[in-house]
Design an enzyme around this catalytic site. Sequence first.
Site, PDB file in Angstrom:
ATOM      1  N   LEU A  79       0.823  -1.214   0.000  1.00 33.29           N
ATOM      2  CA  LEU A  79       0.000   0.000   0.000  1.00 33.29           C
ATOM      3  C   LEU A  79       0.853   1.258   0.000  1.00 33.29           C
ATOM      4  CD1 LEU A  79      -0.042   1.519   2.992  1.00 33.29           C
ATOM      5  CD2 LEU A  79      -1.502  -0.392   3.561  1.00 33.29           C
ATOM      6  N   GLU A 131       0.945   5.244   1.074  1.00 28.27           N
ATOM      7  CA  GLU A 131       0.276   6.216   1.939  1.00 28.27           C
ATOM      8  C   GLU A 131      -0.467   7.207   1.045  1.00 28.27           C
ATOM      9  OE1 GLU A 131       2.827   7.760   5.050  1.00 28.27           O
ATOM     10  OE2 GLU A 131       3.709   5.788   5.260  1.00 28.27           O
ATOM     11  N   LEU A 184       8.652   8.751 -12.603  1.00 27.42           N
ATOM     12  CA  LEU A 184       9.754   9.447 -13.281  1.00 27.42           C
ATOM     13  C   LEU A 184       9.638  10.948 -13.032  1.00 27.42           C
ATOM     14  CD1 LEU A 184      10.365   7.807 -16.792  1.00 27.42           C
ATOM     15  CD2 LEU A 184      11.774   7.662 -14.729  1.00 27.42           C
ATOM     16  N   CYS A 239       9.257   3.949   4.072  1.00 22.47           N
ATOM     17  CA  CYS A 239       9.581   2.698   3.371  1.00 22.47           C
ATOM     18  C   CYS A 239      10.801   2.792   2.479  1.00 22.47           C
ATOM     19  CB  CYS A 239       8.367   2.236   2.558  1.00 22.47           C
ATOM     20  SG  CYS A 239       7.012   1.704   3.592  1.00 22.47           S
TER      21      CYS A 239
HETATM   22  C1  UDX Z   1       6.042   3.070  -1.086  1.00 18.98           C
HETATM   23  C2  UDX Z   1       5.650   2.079  -2.180  1.00 18.98           C
HETATM   24  O1  UDX Z   1       5.154   2.797  -3.322  1.00 18.98           O
HETATM   25  C3  UDX Z   1       4.610   1.115  -1.661  1.00 18.98           C
HETATM   26  O2  UDX Z   1       4.266   0.168  -2.662  1.00 18.98           O
HETATM   27  C4  UDX Z   1       5.160   0.419  -0.433  1.00 18.98           C
HETATM   28  O3  UDX Z   1       4.188  -0.433   0.123  1.00 18.98           O
HETATM   29  C5  UDX Z   1       5.590   1.436   0.615  1.00 18.98           C
HETATM   30  O4  UDX Z   1       6.515   2.366   0.052  1.00 18.98           O
HETATM   31  P1  UDX Z   1       4.925   5.257  -0.049  1.00 18.98           P
HETATM   32  O5  UDX Z   1       6.092   5.298   0.897  1.00 18.98           O
HETATM   33  O6  UDX Z   1       3.558   5.499   0.482  1.00 18.98           O
HETATM   34  O7  UDX Z   1       4.887   3.840  -0.768  1.00 18.98           O
HETATM   35  O8  UDX Z   1       5.226   6.373  -1.141  1.00 18.98           O
HETATM   36  P2  UDX Z   1       5.394   6.458  -2.718  1.00 18.98           P
HETATM   37  O9  UDX Z   1       4.147   6.910  -3.338  1.00 18.98           O
HETATM   38  O10 UDX Z   1       6.039   5.253  -3.255  1.00 18.98           O
HETATM   39  O11 UDX Z   1       6.432   7.680  -2.785  1.00 18.98           O
HETATM   40  C6  UDX Z   1       7.696   7.575  -2.148  1.00 18.98           C
HETATM   41  C7  UDX Z   1       8.477   8.838  -2.285  1.00 18.98           C
HETATM   42  O12 UDX Z   1       8.935   8.990  -3.627  1.00 18.98           O
HETATM   43  C8  UDX Z   1       7.748  10.128  -1.951  1.00 18.98           C
HETATM   44  O13 UDX Z   1       8.590  10.947  -1.174  1.00 18.98           O
HETATM   45  C9  UDX Z   1       7.481  10.747  -3.303  1.00 18.98           C
HETATM   46  O14 UDX Z   1       7.410  12.147  -3.233  1.00 18.98           O
HETATM   47  C10 UDX Z   1       8.695  10.301  -4.081  1.00 18.98           C
HETATM   48  N1  UDX Z   1       8.494  10.254  -5.541  1.00 18.98           N
HETATM   49  C11 UDX Z   1       7.567   9.403  -6.080  1.00 18.98           C
HETATM   50  C12 UDX Z   1       9.275  11.038  -6.384  1.00 18.98           C
HETATM   51  O15 UDX Z   1      10.124  11.813  -5.922  1.00 18.98           O
HETATM   52  N2  UDX Z   1       9.085  10.955  -7.735  1.00 18.98           N
HETATM   53  C13 UDX Z   1       8.176  10.126  -8.300  1.00 18.98           C
HETATM   54  O16 UDX Z   1       8.074  10.101  -9.535  1.00 18.98           O
HETATM   55  C14 UDX Z   1       7.390   9.326  -7.441  1.00 18.98           C
END
Ligand code: UDX
Length: 433
Positions: free
Chosen positions: A148, A150, A250, A260
Site C-alpha cells: 500500500l 500512503e 519518473l 519505506c
Molecule cells: C512506497 C511504495 O510505493 C509502496 O508500494 C510500499 O508499500 C511502501 O513504500 P509510499 O512510501 O507510500 O509507498 O510512497 P510512494 O508513493 O512510493 O512515494 C515515495 C516517495 O517517492 C515520496 O517521497 C514521493 O514524493 C517520491 N516520488 C515518487 C518522487 O520523488 N518521484 C516520483 O516520480 C514518485
Amino acid sequence: MKISVIGCGYLGAVHAACMAELGHEVVGIDVDEAKIASLSAGRAPFFEPGLSELVERALASGRLRFSTDLAQARGAAVHFVAVGTPQSHDSDSADLRYVDAAFEAIAEHLAPGDLVVGKSTVPVGTAERLAPGIEAAGARLAWNPEFLREGFAVQDTLAPDRLVYGVRHGDEGSVAALDAVYGAAIEAGTPRIVTDFATAELVKVAANAFLATKISFINAMAEVAEATGADVTQLADAIGYDARIGRRFLNAGVGFGGGCLPKDIRGFMARADELGVGEALEFLRDVDAINLRRRQRVVDLVADAVGGDLSGVRVAVLGLAFKPDSDDVRDSPALDVASRLRALGADVRATDPEAIETSRRVNPDLTFVVELDDAVRDADVVVLVTEWRRYRELTPDDLAPLVARRVIIDGRNVLDPQTWRAAGWNYRGLGRP
Ligand code: UDX
C-alpha cells in the site's frame, strides 16, 4: 473470518479496518494506548484519506474492535503481524525488535491450526527464523507483503494490484485461508503469486528498490540536465512513452522519503552484505546518494537566488510531509530542506496542510505556521517541496501581493515556469531550465 491484526500503525490500522469492511470480524491490537483509544473512538491516529470514515463504519457494524490486550487475539483463525521495522539507530539494518516481540507474544495465544501472517517488511530469512516458534504451537506461518501507498492506503488494501503469499512448500491450508481472507480481490481477478518465504520477503524490498532506483535515475538525469540546459520533465515524458519504461515514478524533484523507500533500500543493502552478496546491491548506494543530493540542490538554489548568504533571509517552505495526502514526515525531503535552510541561518516559515504536528515532534525548533498566507508573507524566497494540490494550483497572483521578493523554487517541478516568469518571478525548478 475471525482475524486479529497486531500493530495498528500506518499499515495495521488500515489493514484492520479494510478487513472489517470486507466482512471479516476483526480485532486490532497495539501496545500504544493513545492509538487504541483514538481508533476505538473512530478516529484514525494519523492522516490518511478515508480511513476515519472506514474505521467509524466498521466499528458501527460491530465487526471491528481495538484493544491493547494481546489475549484478545485468541479465537481468531488468522493473525496478521503488521508492526514497524524502522531503520536501526546505529546501522543501515532494519530494527526487528518489534517483529520479534510480536511473534514471541502471539505464540502464547495461538491455537493449533491458526495461521500467523507476517505483513511487516523484513530482511530475507526472517520468516524462516520465526517459523519454528509458530509451528511449535501447532500453528502455521505465511508471509504476505503489503504494497500500500500512503495517501491511497485504503484503496490499495481493498483492491491490491497483486497478492503474494509466501508459505512452506505444499502448505495448501495456508493458501486456502489467505484466499478466504482476500476472497473479494481474488474474485475480482487480482493476480496471486504463491511462493516460498524468501521470495515473498524479497518481492517487497525488490519492488521498493526498483521504485527508488527509478526516481533516482530521473534525478540523476536532472543533474545532467542542469549541466546542459536540458529539461528533465520533457525528457521524462519522452522516455515514458516507451511502454517498457513507463512515465510513472519518473518525476524528478527533491527525491523520495517516507517510512519505506529510504530504510528499505538501506536494510536491503545491509542484508545483502550479511549474505555475502553486497556487491549485487552496491548500486543502491548511488540511488541513496543521488536522492540525498537533491535536498542540498534545493538549498543551493535558495542560496543562489539571494546571492549566497542565507542568514536572515525569510524563506517560506510549502510542504513538510514526505508526499501529499499524508502527515508522515519520516525521512521527509521537505522537512530536511526546511531544517537545512534554518541551520544555515535562514528565517524559515514552514507550512503544511496536515504535517505540522508530526514535524514539530521531530524538529521543534522550526517555525511552523498553519496558514499559507502567513508562511509566504514578506518571504524573500518561496520553496515548494511537497506537491499538495493546493500548492500545485497556486498562481503568481495568489502570492505576488504577499511576498517581499518574487522568487520561487519548485522542488517538485509542478508549476509552469512560463506562467511564473511571465508574471515577473525568478522561477527555478530541478533539472529544467
Ligand atoms: C512506497 C511504495 O510505493 C509502496 O508500494 C510500499 O508499500 C511502501 O513504500 P509510499 O512510501 O507510500 O509507498 O510512497 P510512494 O508513493 O512510493 O512515494 C515515495 C516517495 O517517492 C515520496 O517521497 C514521493 O514524493 C517520491 N516520488 C515518487 C518522487 O520523488 N518521484 C516520483 O516520480 C514518485
